[in-house]
Enzyme design. Structure first.
Site, PDB file in Angstrom:
ATOM      1  N   ASP A 185      15.995   2.679 -19.480  1.00 47.39           N
ATOM      2  CA  ASP A 185      15.606   3.790 -18.621  1.00 47.39           C
ATOM      3  C   ASP A 185      16.903   4.453 -18.168  1.00 47.39           C
ATOM      4  O   ASP A 185      17.690   3.858 -17.428  1.00 47.39           O
ATOM      5  CB  ASP A 185      14.820   3.222 -17.430  1.00 47.39           C
ATOM      6  CG  ASP A 185      14.341   4.284 -16.454  1.00 47.39           C
ATOM      7  OD1 ASP A 185      14.772   5.443 -16.564  1.00 47.39           O
ATOM      8  OD2 ASP A 185      13.532   3.940 -15.567  1.00 47.39           O
ATOM      9  N   LYS A 234      16.130  14.368 -12.595  1.00 43.64           N
ATOM     10  CA  LYS A 234      17.378  13.962 -11.961  1.00 43.64           C
ATOM     11  C   LYS A 234      18.556  14.740 -12.549  1.00 43.64           C
ATOM     12  O   LYS A 234      19.258  15.399 -11.822  1.00 43.64           O
ATOM     13  CB  LYS A 234      17.611  12.454 -12.131  1.00 43.64           C
ATOM     14  CG  LYS A 234      16.922  11.597 -11.080  1.00 43.64           C
ATOM     15  CD  LYS A 234      15.583  11.124 -11.468  1.00 43.64           C
ATOM     16  CE  LYS A 234      14.834  10.467 -10.328  1.00 43.64           C
ATOM     17  NZ  LYS A 234      13.894   9.453 -10.812  1.00 43.64           N
ATOM     18  N   TRP A 269      12.307   0.405  -9.984  1.00 43.00           N
ATOM     19  CA  TRP A 269      11.855   0.984 -11.256  1.00 43.00           C
ATOM     20  C   TRP A 269      11.745  -0.081 -12.329  1.00 43.00           C
ATOM     21  O   TRP A 269      10.810  -0.093 -13.123  1.00 43.00           O
ATOM     22  CB  TRP A 269      12.774   2.135 -11.693  1.00 43.00           C
ATOM     23  CG  TRP A 269      12.752   3.276 -10.731  1.00 43.00           C
ATOM     24  CD1 TRP A 269      13.807   3.778 -10.025  1.00 43.00           C
ATOM     25  CD2 TRP A 269      11.608   4.053 -10.334  1.00 43.00           C
ATOM     26  NE1 TRP A 269      13.397   4.806  -9.221  1.00 43.00           N
ATOM     27  CE2 TRP A 269      12.062   4.997  -9.386  1.00 43.00           C
ATOM     28  CE3 TRP A 269      10.252   4.035 -10.668  1.00 43.00           C
ATOM     29  CZ2 TRP A 269      11.205   5.928  -8.777  1.00 43.00           C
ATOM     30  CZ3 TRP A 269       9.401   4.954 -10.063  1.00 43.00           C
ATOM     31  CH2 TRP A 269       9.875   5.876  -9.141  1.00 43.00           C
TER      32      TRP A 269
HETATM   33  C1  LIG Z   1      12.919   8.598 -10.844  1.00 39.10           C
HETATM   34  C2  LIG Z   1      12.937   7.422 -11.723  1.00 39.10           C
HETATM   35  C3  LIG Z   1      11.786   6.968 -12.363  1.00 39.10           C
HETATM   36  C4  LIG Z   1      10.436   7.596 -12.169  1.00 39.10           C
HETATM   37  O1  LIG Z   1      10.370   8.779 -12.837  1.00 39.10           O
HETATM   38  P1  LIG Z   1       9.021   9.649 -12.916  1.00 39.10           P
HETATM   39  O2  LIG Z   1       9.429  10.722 -13.854  1.00 39.10           O
HETATM   40  O3  LIG Z   1       8.734  10.105 -11.528  1.00 39.10           O
HETATM   41  O4  LIG Z   1       7.944   8.782 -13.448  1.00 39.10           O
HETATM   42  C5  LIG Z   1      11.907   5.888 -13.214  1.00 39.10           C
HETATM   43  N1  LIG Z   1      13.095   5.291 -13.428  1.00 39.10           N
HETATM   44  C6  LIG Z   1      14.219   5.696 -12.812  1.00 39.10           C
HETATM   45  C7  LIG Z   1      15.510   4.999 -13.090  1.00 39.10           C
HETATM   46  C8  LIG Z   1      14.176   6.775 -11.950  1.00 39.10           C
HETATM   47  O5  LIG Z   1      15.291   7.195 -11.348  1.00 39.10           O
END
Ligand SMILES: *Cc1c(COP(=O)(O)O)cnc(C)c1O
Length: 359
Positions: free
Chosen positions: A170, A194, A100
Site C-alpha cells: 500500500d 494523498k 490501514w
Molecule cells: C488513506 C489511506 C488508505 C485509505 O484510502 P481510501 O482511498 O480512503 O480507501 C489506505 N491506506 C493508506 C496507507 C492510506 O494512507
C-alpha cells in the site's frame, strides 16, 4: 487567500494544477465542453487517460510486464480485491504497522488465512517491527506491507526479502514522493487523494503473472484485475475527471524534475521539521528516528491542553489540519509533494513562536 493545508488526505494539490484545471474547466481545449461532460470513449478523453498511464510508467519507471490500472473504490477496496485475485494457496503474510495494515489484514481474512508476521501495536505503531524471516510463510500467496503509515508517520527503510512470494504494498501516502523500485513488487496500490490527485481514483500497478483468469465464479466482474487490464481501465465508466486531474498532477511532477527531484525537496522539508522537533524543548516527534516518514510527521507537546491550544492557534494563523489522528493524539503535519518548502518553514516558525510564548 489559500492556506497551508497539512491534511493527511484528501490533501493539498499543487496550485498550478488547480489553476490549469480552472482554465480548462468549462471548455477543454479543442473539445468545446468540460472533461466532466465528455464521453470516456471520445478521442479527447482517450488521450487524457493514455497520457496518465504513460506518465505513471515514465515517472515510476514501471517495467513493461506490469499493468497500470485506474480503479475506483479507494485503497480500501484493494484490501479485498488483492486477496480475491491473488488467492491460490489460501494464505498470505501481513505486517501490522497501523490502522490501514490492520484493516487490510482483517479484510483479507474474509478470503484467506492471514499470517500476521509482526506488529508494532505494542508501542502505538511508533516503529517498523524487525522482521524475522522464519515467521514468513514460503507458501503464502503474497506478502503485504503498508509502505508508509499515514496515521503513525512510520516508513520502511528496508524492504522485506520475501523470495518468490510476491511483495504487495500500500503506497497511498508515499507514491511519487520517493523512488520506489516497482520491479521489487508484485503489486502496488494507492488511493489518489494523498499524493496523486483528488479522491475517486485508485492507482494499481500489478505484474502480469498475477493477473489471473481462473478466479472463482463468485468474484464479481468489477473486482477482477483481468477485466480492467483487458479493457485499459475502461470496462465501465472510469472516474474521468479524477483521472484528468491526476494527469495534470503527473505533468506537474515531471515539470518539477520527476520523482528524484521531488524526493530531494521532500527530504529537505522533512529534515527541517525533524531537526526542529529534535531540538525543541516543547515538541517531540512520536516515531523512532530510524523509521520516520518523509510525508507524515506526528508530534506532541506531552500536554493535551497545550496540544489543543496549538491546533486552535495554528488554524487561526492559516496552518490548517494539524490535529493528529484520534488514536495518536497531538498533532500531525502531512507534507506531501504539493506542500511547499515555504509552507513547512511557516509551520516551523509558528512552532518556534508558540514555544517561546508558552514556556
Ligand atoms: C488513506 C489511506 C488508505 C485509505 O484510502 P481510501 O482511498 O480512503 O480507501 C489506505 N491506506 C493508506 C496507507 C492510506 O494512507
Amino acid at each position: 487567500m489559500r492556506v497551508y493545508n497539512f491534511s493527511a488526505g484528501p490533501s493539498a494539490l499543487p496550485e498550478e494544477v488547480l489553476k490549469r484545471a480552472q482554465d480548462e474547466m468549462v471548455e477543454y481545449p479543442g473539445a468545446g465542453m468540460s472533461v466532466m461532460e465528455m464521453s470516456h470513449r471520445s478521442k479527447e478523453y482517450e488521450a487524457i487517460i493514455n497520457d496518465a498511464e504513460r506518465l505513471v510508467r515514465e515517472l515510476m519507471n514501471v517495467p513493461d510486464n506490469y499493468k497500470v490500472l485506474f480503479l475506483q473504490g479507494g485503497a480500501s477496496s484493494q484490501f479485498a480485491m488483492i486477496p480475491m485475485n491473488l488467492c491460490k494457496n489460501g494464505k498470505a503474510d501481513y505486517v501490522i504497522t497501523g490502522q490501514w495494515a490492520k484493516k487490510a489484514a482483517s479484510e483479507a481474512e474474509k478470503y484467506l488465512k492471514v499470517n500476521r508476521v509482526a506488529s508494532s501495536a505494542d508501542k502505538t505503531f511508533s516503529y517498523i517491527p524487525k522482521l524475522d524471516k522464519s515467521a514468513f510463510d514460503p507458501e503464502a500467496d503474497y506478502f503485504h506491507i503498508t509502505y508508509n503509515n499515514t496515521i503513525y508517520g512510520t516508513h520502511y527503510t528496508e524492504l522485506p526479502d520475501t523470495g518468490n512470494v510476491p511483495l504487495v504494498a500500500d503506497i497511498s501516502s508515499c507514491v511519487l514522493a520517493e523512488k520506489i523500485d516497482v520491479s521489487k513488487f508484485g503489486l502496488l496500490y494507492a488511493g489518489a487523494q494523498k499524493n496523486l490527485g483528488p479522491a475517486g481514483v485508485t492507482l494499481v500497478i500489478v505484474r502480469d503473472d498475477l493477473i489471473r483468469e481462473d478466479l472463482p465464479e463468485s468474484v464479481p466482474t468489477m473486482f477482477k484485475y483481468k477485466i480492467h487490464a483487458d479493457n485499459g481501465s475502461m470496462y465501465n465508466t472510469p472516474p474521468t475527471y479524477a483521472i484528468y486531474i491526476l494527469k495534470l498532477v503527473l505533468e506537474w511532477v515531471k515539470e518539477k524534475g520527476g520523482v528524484e527531484e521531488l524526493q530531494k525537496i521532500n527530504e529537505k522539508k522533512a529534515a527541517a521539521l525533524y531537526d526542529y522537533l529534535d531540538n525543541s524543548e516543547m515538541f517531540k516527534g512520536t516515531v523512532v528516528p530510524e523509521d520516520r516518514s518523509l510525508m507524515n510527521i506526528p508530534f506532541v507537546t506531552g500536554n493535551d491542553e497545550l496540544d489543543a491550544e496549538f491546533v486552535k492557534k495554528s488554524k487561526a494563523a492559516g496552518l490548517m489540519n494539524l490535529k493528529g489522528h484520534r488514536t495518536v493524539g497531538g498533532m500531525r503535519a502531512s507534507i506531501y509533494n504539493a506542500m511547499t518548502v515555504e509552507g513547512v518553514n511557516a509551520l516551523i516558525d509558528f512552532m518556534k513562536k508558540f514555544e517561546s510564548e508558552n514556556k
